[in-house]
Enzyme design. Structure first.
Site, mmCIF file in Angstrom:
data_model
loop_
_atom_site.group_PDB
_atom_site.id
_atom_site.type_symbol
_atom_site.label_atom_id
_atom_site.label_comp_id
_atom_site.label_asym_id
_atom_site.label_seq_id
_atom_site.Cartn_x
_atom_site.Cartn_y
_atom_site.Cartn_z
ATOM 1 N N ASP A 487 -49.482 59.189 61.379
ATOM 2 C CA ASP A 487 -50.853 59.645 60.519
ATOM 3 C C ASP A 487 -50.743 58.981 59.270
ATOM 4 O O ASP A 487 -51.730 58.893 58.793
ATOM 5 C CB ASP A 487 -51.075 61.438 60.170
ATOM 6 C CG ASP A 487 -51.749 62.034 61.432
ATOM 7 O OD1 ASP A 487 -52.328 62.083 62.191
ATOM 8 O OD2 ASP A 487 -51.350 63.356 61.726
HETATM 9 C C1 GLC Z 1 -47.586 65.500 61.910
HETATM 10 C C2 GLC Z 1 -48.892 65.461 62.571
HETATM 11 C C3 GLC Z 1 -49.609 64.619 64.129
HETATM 12 C C4 GLC Z 1 -48.421 63.568 63.900
HETATM 13 C C5 GLC Z 1 -47.123 63.554 63.410
HETATM 14 C C6 GLC Z 1 -46.986 61.891 62.149
HETATM 15 O O1 GLC Z 1 -46.334 66.353 63.278
HETATM 16 O O2 GLC Z 1 -49.279 66.969 62.385
HETATM 17 O O3 GLC Z 1 -49.921 64.952 64.130
HETATM 18 O O4 GLC Z 1 -48.840 62.889 65.150
HETATM 19 O O5 GLC Z 1 -47.583 64.304 62.081
HETATM 20 O O6 GLC Z 1 -47.714 61.401 61.268
HETATM 21 C C1 GLC Z 2 -49.609 64.142 56.137
HETATM 22 C C2 GLC Z 2 -47.866 64.462 56.406
HETATM 23 C C3 GLC Z 2 -48.095 64.199 58.370
HETATM 24 C C4 GLC Z 2 -49.225 64.594 59.034
HETATM 25 C C5 GLC Z 2 -50.497 65.010 57.774
HETATM 26 C C6 GLC Z 2 -51.456 65.887 58.569
HETATM 27 O O1 GLC Z 2 -49.904 62.886 56.265
HETATM 28 O O2 GLC Z 2 -47.475 63.108 56.124
HETATM 29 O O3 GLC Z 2 -46.519 63.909 58.537
HETATM 30 O O4 GLC Z 2 -49.475 64.713 59.891
HETATM 31 O O5 GLC Z 2 -49.796 64.744 56.777
HETATM 32 O O6 GLC Z 2 -52.587 65.934 57.772
#
Ligand code: GLC
Ligand code: GLC
Length: 814
Positions: A487
């Site tokens: 993300d």
């Molecule tokens: C969080 C989110 C997931 C994403 C991950 C890496 O665990 O829930 O959707 O893939 O972060 O950013």
């Molecule tokens: C932030 C976090 C990530 C998560 C995301 C969800 O980017 O670092 O882990 O998946 O928020 O909105």
């Protein structure tokens, strides 16, 4: 250092001191009524949706961290001394404190000045209520006059509004008291048809429903005036802050035991039957009263608890293993499976790190979660798949999240995370392999919940696949969109405004930035959807999928390989990310794990090379970090990943979710020692002995462990709600122990450490119990199978003759 121990027999983790490094929590409820409960009775409850139907209040980021919860106060009515048997909030020096977190229940016990108290908290199956079963015992030589007070603080339903909109909220609180039951009915007079109730099994000496009356002005939960005085004031909340508190007085003879049951419930009335009499403003209690009566009866409470136990025995009985490694056994047999049920129920919504306000159910997350729970609750997996698919857009893209209460896509978060659609294919494939229920593919499912748009589920999979084909970049790799699995790799975002959300802010059109990760995911999805098409009799279509997959594989070989490892992505100016050419972020874990997992490089040596590079550059004693070197400054073209200080979260933290990709890749490459070694590094039970470093619960995975660039290397954060649960469960059960559902049967292909002489497992699969014994006969991972005494060809145990429900499999390994 430890703060407790595993009671493997009883499937409990026993915490032996209340001041754990962080609140160590458990979940209550597994259907519609849920709660989180810490080892000091902190936490809150909700019905279905942690944001929209919050029953009790939680205060985030509080000091101390975990304050507010399901509190009981005890008072010695002779000395006037009072304490909390769960330690918080009075924090007296308790003797014999234990908190037993079990499967769907938590029991907190302690002793103080000769009075033993133990409270078992649980949610009965098929009910929308929670029970606190308090057992008191007088261990003194003299009679004890004791007052017990219960305490909950009600939330005014919408947890977001409750914690911000005070100009309104301080004036709308309403309660009723009827037959010694406290009813919380804020907003019931207008558009809500639901209310909460709080009842007690014993006759009351008094009650309170207004917070200030209970606490007294300028006091906190640690010294409520009502408890100090030894008298409730029978307050009736109007506005301000409704609470529920019962006061029970009793005298216990030496050695005497007494049980008090408190029940907190949620109830809905039909819209046209809200009031009784109909033209009054009084809550109609006709349908709730029988429920209340049922659980004021202690025999029913015990029976409900036994039912809950049996339910969990059933779920966990689907896969049980006995291996040479206790940490493996514990996680496989109890805790990892249990955590998978929590991620199924909660997605990423409510924990001590997820406020319950921000995030609904993630499209990508929930599809991956399927890998961990489908074998336990296949019918609920089916429903989840159909719900998820109904939030898919006609383009094949997806809303990133949806609200569990409405089951509608969440517009605030939007879409364009270009990996999202493929996870639906992965999830559905896992469901089909587990259940053999091909009928799901024909289920009509709407797009974006639009009436009239329904198409068979299979059409959703097709569109998922084509979504990527229609979005390829300059190298022929998939465009990344807003982000892929990571993300925080925001290559089209270019955010330079403080506070802007990397997740939702307007992005560039993005015709350049490409993701090698999505390429790997696409290759895997191509194989899965081709296998599905083939079995549906669509041979031509299947061939096309495989051809697209093969083309993508070739593209990855050409443009996604850096010489010693897979590149991660190309940015908006077509510059490599995750390459030796970069000064920072030279190598990322995701593509090493996922490309190999998709089968890329297994034949030409690249897989081994990529995995060796992981070991060399990314592996630490606490797990495998996400990338190296960490980003030391903010990069406008990379986005959120570089916003985190080095070693945390996606910026070179140990992001446990993707460690199992490498674990599976090692297993696919045939190295059971490496696979199990990585598995053990992040296995919470194996880390129990360093609980003072790890700090999160030793019985569940956390999303992140601080990486080697952080001063707190080894410290975990964000426990419970993470894709780590499903992926590790999948990695250990299906790839290391190697017991893997396939379309035509159960494959048994273990890739375990060389030193393991064998293991045993029981796996329930499509109504049949397989009793599996694996014995090592030599080095390596070759297998020969004997099924019910007869040798078979290959490694897939075919379904037995109709009517047969037990199968014995002996496996010669090596
Ligand atoms: C969080 C989110 C997931 C994403 C991950 C890496 O665990 O829930 O959707 O893939 O972060 O950013
Ligand atoms: C932030 C976090 C990530 C998560 C995301 C969800 O980017 O670092 O882990 O998946 O928020 O909105």
């Amino acid at each position: 250092m430890r703060y407790g121990y595993f009671d493997d027999q009883n499937r409990e983790y026993v915490i032996t001191q209340p001041d754990t490094p962080l609140p160590w929590i458990n979940y209550l409820g597994c259907q519609a009524y849920f709660g989180i409960i810490s080892n000091t009775a902190g936490g809150y409850s909700f019905y279905r949706d942690a944001r929209l139907r919050r029953i009790t209040r939680g205060r985030y980021n509080n000091v101390p961290l975990d304050e507010g919860g399901r509190y009981i106060y005890l008072r010695d009515d002779e000395s006037g001394e009072y304490w909390s048997p769960s330690w918080m909030p009075t924090c007296r020096d308790l003797e014999q404190y234990t908190c037993r977190h079990g499967m769907g229940y938590t029991t907190i016990g302690s002793k103080y000045r000769g009075i033993s108290a133990s409270t078992r908290y649980f949610v009965p199956l098929d009910e929308t209520l929670e029970i606190w079963q308090l057992t008191l015992r007088n261990d003194r030589l003299t009679p004890a006059a004791i007052s017990a007070f219960s305490l909950v603080e009600f939330c005014l339903w919408d947890a977001q509004d409750d914690s911000t909109n005070f100009q309104r909220n301080l004036s709308i609180g309403q309660v009723e008291i009827d037959d010694e039951v406290i009813y919380h009915k804020t907003e019931y007079r207008e558009r809500r048809d639901h209310f909460a109730w709080f009842a007690c099994s014993d006759p009351l000496a008094g009650f309170d429903t207004q917070r200030e009356a209970f606490l007294g002005p300028w006091r906190g939960w640690d010294k409520p005036a009502a408890v100090e005085r030894g008298n409730a004031s029978n307050s009736h909340a109007h506005g301000w802050s409704p609470i529920g508190s019962h006061h029970v007085k009793l005298v216990l003879q030496p050695g005497e035991t007494h049980q008090i049951v408190f029940v907190l419930g949620y109830h809905e009335n039909a819209k046209d039957q809200k009031f009784d009499p109909p033209d009054s403003q009084i809550v109609n209690k006709k349908t709730v009263k029988p429920v209340i009566a049922r659980y004021r009866n202690k025999a029913n409470v015990d029976a409900a608890f036994e039912k809950l136990r049996a339910y969990w025995d059933g779920l966990l009985g689907v896969y049980q293993a006995t291996t040479p490694d206790i940490h493996t056994d514990r996680m496989v047999n109890v805790w990892n499976a249990y955590q998978c049920m929590a991620t199924f129920n909660m997605s990423r919504s409510a924990s001590f790190y997820e406020s319950g306000i921000g995030r609904g159910l993630g499209f990508r997350d929930s599809n991956q979660d399927l890998l961990g729970f489908v074998q336990m609750v296949p019918e609920r997996a089916r429903e989840r798949i159909l719900d998820l698919a109904a939030t898919q857009l006609p383009t094949g893209g997806a809303y990133h999240q949806y609200q569990p209460l409405t089951k509608k896509g969440n517009n605030d978060i939007g879409g364009n995370f270009n990996d999202d659609p493929h996870w639906l294919i992965i999830g559905v494939a896992a469901y089909l392999k587990e259940t053999g229920d091909w009928s799901i593919l024909g289920e009509p499912v709407e797009f974006d919940n639009q009436p009239g748009s329904a198409q068979p589920l299979y059409e959703h999979l097709r569109r998922s696949f084509h979504y990527t084909l229609e979005r390829l970049g300059p190298h022929g790799l998939p465009l990344i969109g807003r982000a892929d699995w990571n993300d925080c790799l925001n290559l089209n975002c270019f955010s330079d405004t403080p506070g802007q959300s990397f997740q939702t802010t307007t992005n560039k059109e993005g015709k350049v930035a490409e993701s090698v990760f999505i390429a790997g995911l696409f290759v895997l999805a191509a194989k899965e959807i081709a296998a599905i098409a083939q079995r549906r009799g669509l041979a031509e279509e299947a061939k096309n999928y495989l051809a697209s997959g093969a083309r993508m594989e070739e593209t990855v070989r050409q443009h996604g390989w850096d010489g010693e490892w897979f590149i991660r992505a190309y940015d908006d100016s077509s510059q490599k990310i995750g390459s030796k050419e970069n000064a920072e972020g030279k190598i990322f874990i995701e593509t090493q794990g996922f490309c190999v997992l998709a089968g890329i490089g297994l034949e030409d040596g690249r897989a081994r090379q990529a995995l060796d590079s992981v070991r060399k550059h990314l592996a630490t004693p606490h797990g495998i970090v996400l990338q190296q070197p960490a980003y030391s400054r903010y990069y406008l073209n990379l986005g959120e990943i570089s916003s985190y200080p080095p070693g945390y979260k996606e910026n070179a933290g140990i992001f446990c979710h993707n460690n199992p990709w490498v674990i599976i890749a090692e297993a696919m490459a045939g190295d059971g020692d490496n696979a199990h070694d990585y598995y053990s590094r992040i296995n919470p039970s194996a880390r129990e002995r360093i609980s003072d470093v790890h700090r999160c619960e030793p019985y569940v995975y956390a999303q992140m462990i601080a990486g080697r660039d952080a001063p707190t290397h080894g410290e975990a954060k964000n426990s419970w709600l993470t894709g780590t649960a499903a992926w590790n469960y999948y990695a250990i059960t299906q790839w290391i122990l190697g017991i893997r559902p396939e379309y035509d049967g159960l494959r048994i292909a273990p890739v375990v450490p060389e030193r393991w002489q064998g293991f045993e497992a029981v796996r329930k699969f499509r109504g049949v119990t397989y009793r599996i014994t694996v014995r090592r006969a030599g080095k390596g991972n070759g297998v020969s199978l004997t099924v019910d005494g007869k040798p078979i060809e290959g490694a897939v145990v075919p379904p037995p003759a109709a009517g047969k429900t037990e199968v014995t499999v002996e496996v010669r390994l090596g």
